[in-house]
Design a protein around this motif. Structure first.
Motif, PDB file in Angstrom:
ATOM      1  N   ALA A   1      -3.702   2.968  -6.408  1.00 19.35           N
ATOM      2  CA  ALA A   1      -4.285   2.703  -5.090  1.00 19.35           C
ATOM      3  C   ALA A   1      -3.864   1.310  -4.617  1.00 19.35           C
ATOM      4  N   GLY A   2      -3.776   0.358  -5.529  1.00 19.16           N
ATOM      5  CA  GLY A   2      -3.296  -0.980  -5.191  1.00 19.16           C
ATOM      6  C   GLY A   2      -1.860  -0.943  -4.696  1.00 19.16           C
ATOM      7  N   TRP A   3      -1.030  -0.122  -5.344  1.00 13.18           N
ATOM      8  CA  TRP A   3       0.351   0.049  -4.883  1.00 13.18           C
ATOM      9  C   TRP A   3       0.352   0.575  -3.444  1.00 13.18           C
ATOM     10  N   ALA A   4      -0.449   1.613  -3.195  1.00 15.48           N
ATOM     11  CA  ALA A   4      -0.491   2.230  -1.857  1.00 15.48           C
ATOM     12  C   ALA A   4      -0.951   1.228  -0.799  1.00 15.48           C
ATOM     13  N   LEU A   5      -1.917   0.397  -1.151  1.00 18.60           N
ATOM     14  CA  LEU A   5      -2.439  -0.581  -0.190  1.00 18.60           C
ATOM     15  C   LEU A   5      -1.417  -1.665   0.145  1.00 18.60           C
ATOM     16  N   LYS A   6      -0.460  -1.896  -0.738  1.00 19.63           N
ATOM     17  CA  LYS A   6       0.576  -2.903  -0.496  1.00 19.63           C
ATOM     18  C   LYS A   6       1.706  -2.380   0.388  1.00 19.63           C
ATOM     19  N   GLN A   7       1.747  -1.081   0.602  1.00 17.90           N
ATOM     20  CA  GLN A   7       2.827  -0.490   1.390  1.00 17.90           C
ATOM     21  C   GLN A   7       2.584  -0.768   2.873  1.00 17.90           C
ATOM     22  N   THR A   8       3.488  -1.486   3.493  1.00 14.86           N
ATOM     23  CA  THR A   8       3.317  -1.881   4.899  1.00 14.86           C
ATOM     24  C   THR A   8       3.396  -0.708   5.858  1.00 14.86           C
ATOM     25  N   TRP A   9       3.957   0.385   5.447  1.00 13.72           N
ATOM     26  CA  TRP A   9       4.123   1.565   6.297  1.00 13.72           C
ATOM     27  C   TRP A   9       2.892   2.470   6.319  1.00 13.72           C
ATOM     28  N   VAL A  10       1.912   2.185   5.474  1.00 12.94           N
ATOM     29  CA  VAL A  10       0.693   3.009   5.425  1.00 12.94           C
ATOM     30  C   VAL A  10      -0.196   2.644   6.610  1.00 12.94           C
ATOM     31  N   ASP A  11      -0.605   3.648   7.382  1.00  9.97           N
ATOM     32  CA  ASP A  11      -1.409   3.400   8.576  1.00  9.97           C
ATOM     33  C   ASP A  11      -2.848   2.997   8.214  1.00  9.97           C
ATOM     34  N   GLU A  12      -3.554   2.504   9.196  1.00 10.59           N
ATOM     35  CA  GLU A  12      -4.898   1.950   8.972  1.00 10.59           C
ATOM     36  C   GLU A  12      -5.891   3.001   8.481  1.00 10.59           C
ATOM     37  N   LYS A  13      -5.869   4.192   9.059  1.00  6.16           N
ATOM     38  CA  LYS A  13      -6.810   5.244   8.647  1.00  6.16           C
ATOM     39  C   LYS A  13      -6.587   5.627   7.179  1.00  6.16           C
ATOM     40  N   THR A  14      -5.342   5.752   6.787  1.00  5.41           N
ATOM     41  CA  THR A  14      -5.015   6.087   5.397  1.00  5.41           C
ATOM     42  C   THR A  14      -5.411   4.940   4.478  1.00  5.41           C
ATOM     43  N   ARG A  15      -5.149   3.733   4.903  1.00  6.12           N
ATOM     44  CA  ARG A  15      -5.517   2.547   4.129  1.00  6.12           C
ATOM     45  C   ARG A  15      -7.038   2.502   3.901  1.00  6.12           C
ATOM     46  N   GLU A  16      -7.806   2.804   4.947  1.00  6.40           N
ATOM     47  CA  GLU A  16      -9.274   2.812   4.822  1.00  6.40           C
ATOM     48  C   GLU A  16      -9.729   3.872   3.825  1.00  6.40           C
ATOM     49  N   ARG A  17      -9.084   5.040   3.851  1.00 10.63           N
ATOM     50  CA  ARG A  17      -9.440   6.114   2.917  1.00 10.63           C
ATOM     51  C   ARG A  17      -9.167   5.673   1.481  1.00 10.63           C
ATOM     52  N   ILE A  18      -8.054   5.018   1.278  1.00  9.23           N
ATOM     53  CA  ILE A  18      -7.688   4.546  -0.060  1.00  9.23           C
ATOM     54  C   ILE A  18      -8.658   3.470  -0.523  1.00  9.23           C
ATOM     55  N   LEU A  19      -8.964   2.519   0.356  1.00 11.69           N
ATOM     56  CA  LEU A  19      -9.911   1.447   0.002  1.00 11.69           C
ATOM     57  C   LEU A  19     -11.272   1.999  -0.387  1.00 11.69           C
ATOM     58  N   ALA A  20     -11.789   2.935   0.403  1.00 10.59           N
ATOM     59  CA  ALA A  20     -13.099   3.519   0.116  1.00 10.59           C
ATOM     60  C   ALA A  20     -13.086   4.238  -1.234  1.00 10.59           C
ATOM     61  N   ALA A  21     -12.044   4.987  -1.493  1.00 15.13           N
ATOM     62  CA  ALA A  21     -11.944   5.711  -2.758  1.00 15.13           C
ATOM     63  C   ALA A  21     -11.768   4.750  -3.929  1.00 15.13           C
ATOM     64  N   ARG A  22     -11.006   3.687  -3.728  1.00 16.14           N
ATOM     65  CA  ARG A  22     -10.762   2.718  -4.791  1.00 16.14           C
ATOM     66  C   ARG A  22     -12.062   2.011  -5.197  1.00 16.14           C
ATOM     67  N   LYS A  23     -12.926   1.758  -4.225  1.00 18.34           N
ATOM     68  CA  LYS A  23     -14.221   1.104  -4.526  1.00 18.34           C
ATOM     69  C   LYS A  23     -15.105   1.982  -5.401  1.00 18.34           C
ATOM     70  N   ARG A  24     -14.948   3.293  -5.290  1.00 19.85           N
ATOM     71  CA  ARG A  24     -15.771   4.226  -6.072  1.00 19.85           C
ATOM     72  C   ARG A  24     -15.271   4.425  -7.500  1.00 19.85           C
ATOM     73  N   LEU A  25     -14.051   3.962  -7.778  1.00 15.56           N
ATOM     74  CA  LEU A  25     -13.487   4.190  -9.104  1.00 15.56           C
ATOM     75  C   LEU A  25     -14.186   3.332 -10.157  1.00 15.56           C
ATOM     76  N   PRO A  26     -14.604   3.961 -11.252  1.00 19.81           N
ATOM     77  CA  PRO A  26     -15.212   3.195 -12.347  1.00 19.81           C
ATOM     78  C   PRO A  26     -14.121   2.502 -13.175  1.00 19.81           C
ATOM     79  N   VAL A  27     -13.904   1.221 -12.909  1.00 18.81           N
ATOM     80  CA  VAL A  27     -12.828   0.519 -13.612  1.00 18.81           C
ATOM     81  C   VAL A  27     -13.411  -0.388 -14.668  1.00 18.81           C
TER      82      VAL A  27
END
Length: 175
Positions: free
Chosen positions: A149-175
């Motif tokens: 998810a960190g890799w995906a968030l660093k991709q400049t071509w990822v749009d804002e809506k997709t970025r928000e979905r990734i961020l929300a999901a990443r926060k839920r991950l038990p790390v």
């Protein structure tokens, strides 16, 4: 002088010659560049689930399950990958199909090519969209999903809506 007959060339050509004509030779340069990534992402988000997931090779009862899952999703208004991946509670069976479809795409594309990057992003999104069901969708450890998810968030071509979905999901991950 005889006129060139393309149909005769196709009938008499061998596979290597035809691949070169059709630019299917794996040694030719990729047709897509990094500049194409935003458009590729938009295109895949808008792509028909039935077209892409319906063409994915399956066998036995999985074919029947896919047909049923796609019909139910279409009836509920889930027709594109955006409909699937941005839905609060996406249909689990379609997420499984999506994950497998994009996993297969990553295995046939050159790693780091634009095609691979888009396929990998959608593979990851399919897992992350499963929310609390992600452990049954993927055997990837949470730490690996967090890094991906960190890799995906660093991709400049990822749009804002997709970025928000990734961020929300990443926060839920038990790390």
């Amino acid at each position: 002088m005889t006129e060139f007959d393309p149909s005769k060339a196709v009938r008499q050509g061998n596979a290597a010659q035809l691949s070169k004509i059709m630019e299917l030779d794996p040694t030719t340069a990729d047709l897509w560049t990094g500049r194409d990534l935003p458009a590729m992402l938009r295109h895949q988000l808008a792509a028909s689930l039935e077209f892409d997931l319906g063409s994915f090779k399956l066998a036995g009862p999985a074919v029947r399950n896919r047909k049923h899952a796609l019909a139910e999703a279409a009836a509920a208004g889930v027709r594109s990958f955006a409909d699937l991946l941005f839905r609060p509670e996406p249909p689990f069976e379609l997420l499984k199909l999506s994950k497998e479809f994009f996993k297969a795409r990553t295995q046939v594309c050159h790693k780091s090519s634009p095609e691979w990057k888009v396929a990998y992003l959608f593979y990851l999104l399919s897992i992350l969209a499963a929310g609390e069901h992600a452990p049954t969708l993927s055997t990837l450890p949470s730490a690996d999903l967090f890094r991906a998810a960190g890799w995906a968030l660093k991709q400049t071509w990822v749009d804002e809506k997709t970025r928000e979905r990734i961020l929300a999901a990443r926060k839920r991950l038990p790390v």
